[in-house]
Design an enzyme around this catalytic site. Structure first.
Site, PDB file in Angstrom:
ATOM      1  N   LYS A  93      -9.490   5.071  -1.455  1.00  0.00           N
ATOM      2  CA  LYS A  93      -8.160   6.007  -1.325  1.00  0.00           C
ATOM      3  C   LYS A  93      -8.247   6.826  -0.134  1.00  0.00           C
ATOM      4  CE  LYS A  93      -5.604   4.249  -4.730  1.00  0.00           C
ATOM      5  NZ  LYS A  93      -4.559   3.662  -4.564  1.00  0.00           N
ATOM      6  N   TYR A 124     -13.654   3.890  -5.631  1.00  0.00           N
ATOM      7  CA  TYR A 124     -12.010   4.114  -5.796  1.00  0.00           C
ATOM      8  C   TYR A 124     -11.682   5.535  -4.850  1.00  0.00           C
ATOM      9  CZ  TYR A 124      -7.484   5.637  -7.867  1.00  0.00           C
ATOM     10  OH  TYR A 124      -6.147   5.802  -8.250  1.00  0.00           O
ATOM     11  N   PHE A 162       1.092   0.074 -14.683  1.00  0.00           N
ATOM     12  CA  PHE A 162       1.764   0.972 -15.388  1.00  0.00           C
ATOM     13  C   PHE A 162       2.879   1.933 -14.430  1.00  0.00           C
ATOM     14  CE2 PHE A 162       0.711   5.802 -16.119  1.00  0.00           C
ATOM     15  CZ  PHE A 162       1.811   5.853 -16.976  1.00  0.00           C
ATOM     16  N   THR A 164      -5.208  -6.223 -13.504  1.00  0.00           N
ATOM     17  CA  THR A 164      -5.060  -4.982 -14.664  1.00  0.00           C
ATOM     18  C   THR A 164      -3.504  -4.805 -14.984  1.00  0.00           C
ATOM     19  OG1 THR A 164      -4.941  -3.304 -12.801  1.00  0.00           O
ATOM     20  CG2 THR A 164      -6.945  -3.679 -13.900  1.00  0.00           C
ATOM     21  N   SER A 204      -3.910  -1.072  -7.456  1.00  0.00           N
ATOM     22  CA  SER A 204      -5.110  -0.841  -7.550  1.00  0.00           C
ATOM     23  C   SER A 204      -5.654  -0.727  -8.953  1.00  0.00           C
ATOM     24  CB  SER A 204      -5.381   0.675  -6.912  1.00  0.00           C
ATOM     25  OG  SER A 204      -6.890   0.782  -6.941  1.00  0.00           O
ATOM     26  N   ASN A 216      -1.855  -8.968  -8.670  1.00  0.00           N
ATOM     27  CA  ASN A 216      -2.468 -10.100  -9.191  1.00  0.00           C
ATOM     28  C   ASN A 216      -2.783 -10.310 -10.703  1.00  0.00           C
ATOM     29  OD1 ASN A 216      -4.395  -8.048  -9.479  1.00  0.00           O
ATOM     30  ND2 ASN A 216      -5.798  -8.764  -8.237  1.00  0.00           N
ATOM     31  N   GLY A 244       0.428  -3.806   8.020  1.00  0.00           N
ATOM     32  CA  GLY A 244       0.631  -4.747   9.142  1.00  0.00           C
ATOM     33  C   GLY A 244       1.886  -5.257   8.751  1.00  0.00           C
ATOM     34  N   THR A 291      -1.523  10.838 -14.671  1.00  0.00           N
ATOM     35  CA  THR A 291      -0.110  10.214 -15.214  1.00  0.00           C
ATOM     36  C   THR A 291      -0.212   9.872 -16.725  1.00  0.00           C
ATOM     37  OG1 THR A 291       0.483  10.535 -12.910  1.00  0.00           O
ATOM     38  CG2 THR A 291       2.035   9.553 -14.408  1.00  0.00           C
TER      39      THR A 291
END
Ligand code: UDP
Length: 329
Positions: free
Chosen positions: A152, A148, A14, A38, A78, A35, A105, A178
């Site tokens: 974070k 989660y 999204f 979602t 995520s 990936n 990295g 959002t």
């Protein structure tokens, strides 16, 4: 003349897909990575024909390699909905922790500036209201949201450590609720849940008595805030959200009015650790970035409703269109 190359992780999601659009519009070359657990390719399929756009199907919790130069990295990969964390808790932890480490990295090796997507969830079920960036939060590390929230929080700590220890150019945005086009209709979050229910002719499910509050920001406003933060020189976390707070019960009533549904409100149990109130204090964003939201909830909801109405019948009735089983490690 292309301005530079930008890597956007979660680029098919999204928020990621809206960021891809914005950076393409600004004249950058965009490398999107996802990936697709979602995220959905249909969110970015309109960009595939552009020579300034590339897509890598990759899980950033594994080693990340991108050839060539990178000027900016935006880490937005995520799962972001409470039901998703419950389905894929380990991946949620890994993408916020290992994924962040890999991208820090990569940023270091490319000399790139990195912005990481943090969240109002770092404040947990807040005891301070509205939430300022100085508030340390009230998080249950072993509750259903812990995977989660703690990922974070770790992400923020790791990002600051790379900034202080390696001198990496870092930015941290704390994103509040959002909404907008390209949210998944079945992602379980309150807005797609209510609109989906209205469109299918089902009752609207309010959790608890609906007195808990949220403050909803339209996606274009959020993207503008993120863009400004990335271009600023401020390294401490910044809240980006719309302070216009509403109870979930009143929100359900707004959706009933917007959609004209004849259905009623039904009450379901209140989820464990569900924050009872949430409103961003955006004093910092206003002062440092000259940013504040422009789109009212009435306007934003109208656009979002049009988007959901345009989806096919199949999409409307697909409750769990993705099987997560293949991804569970
Ligand atoms: N919620 C609800 N009905 C639903 C889905 C969510 O009442 O069908 C409530 C949920 O309990 C929470 C709020 O709406 O208080 C926002 O939930 P969401 O999952 O959208 O995001 P959160 O802000 O909790 O991460």
């Amino acid at each position: 003349m292309v301005k530079g190359r930008v890597l956007i992780t979660g680029g098919a999601g999204f928020l990621g897909s809206h960021l891809c659009d914005r950076f393409i519009r600004e004249g950058y070359h965009v490398v999107a990575m996802d990936n697709l657990i979602t995220g959905e390719l249909k969110n970015i399929e309109h960009l595939f024909h552009l020579k300034e756009f590339e897509f890598y199907h990759h899980d950033v919790s594994k080693f990340v390699h991108v050839s060539g130069e990178l000027q900016y990295i935006l880490h937005f990969a995520s799962p972001a909905s409470p039901i998703d964390y419950l389905k894929i808790p380990i991946q949620t932890l890994k993408v916020g922790s290992l994924g962040t480490h890999n991208l820090l990295g990569l940023a270091r090796s490319k000399g790139a500036r990195i912005l990481v997507a943090s969240t109002s969830e770092v404040y947990g079920d807040p005891t301070v209201h509205p939430q300022t960036e100085e508030y340390y939060g009230n998080v249950n590390p072993v509750g259903p949201r812990g995977v989660y929230d703690e990922a974070k929080r770790f992400q923020e700590a790791m990002t600051m450590a790379y900034h202080t220890y390696h001198g990496l150019e870092t930015r941290i945005v704390r994103i509040f609720n959002t909404y907008g086009p390209r949210m998944r209709l079945n992602d379980g979050r309150v807005l797609p849940a209510f609109i989906g229910q209205a469109l299918r002719g089902e009752d609207l499910t309010v959790f608890g008595d609906g007195s808990q509050t949220r403050s909803f920001c339209y996606v274009d406003d959020l993207v503008e805030g993120i863009y400004r933060l990335l271009m600023s020189d401020y390294v401490m976390p910044v809240n980006i959200g719309n302070p216009d707070e509403i109870t979930i019960l009143d929100f359900a009533k707004e959706i009933i009015k917007l959609t004209g549904t004849q259905q009623k409100i039904v009450y379901k149990p209140f989820p464990k650790d569900d924050p009872k109130q949430r409103q961003p204090d955006i004093t910092k964003a206003k002062k440092l970035l000259g940013w504040e939201p422009k789109v009212s909830r009435a306007e934003g909801l109208k656009i979002t409703y049009q988007y959901f109405k345009s989806l096919s019948r199949d999409e409307l009735y697909q409750r769990d269109h993705k099987s997560f089983e293949g991804y569970i490690k």
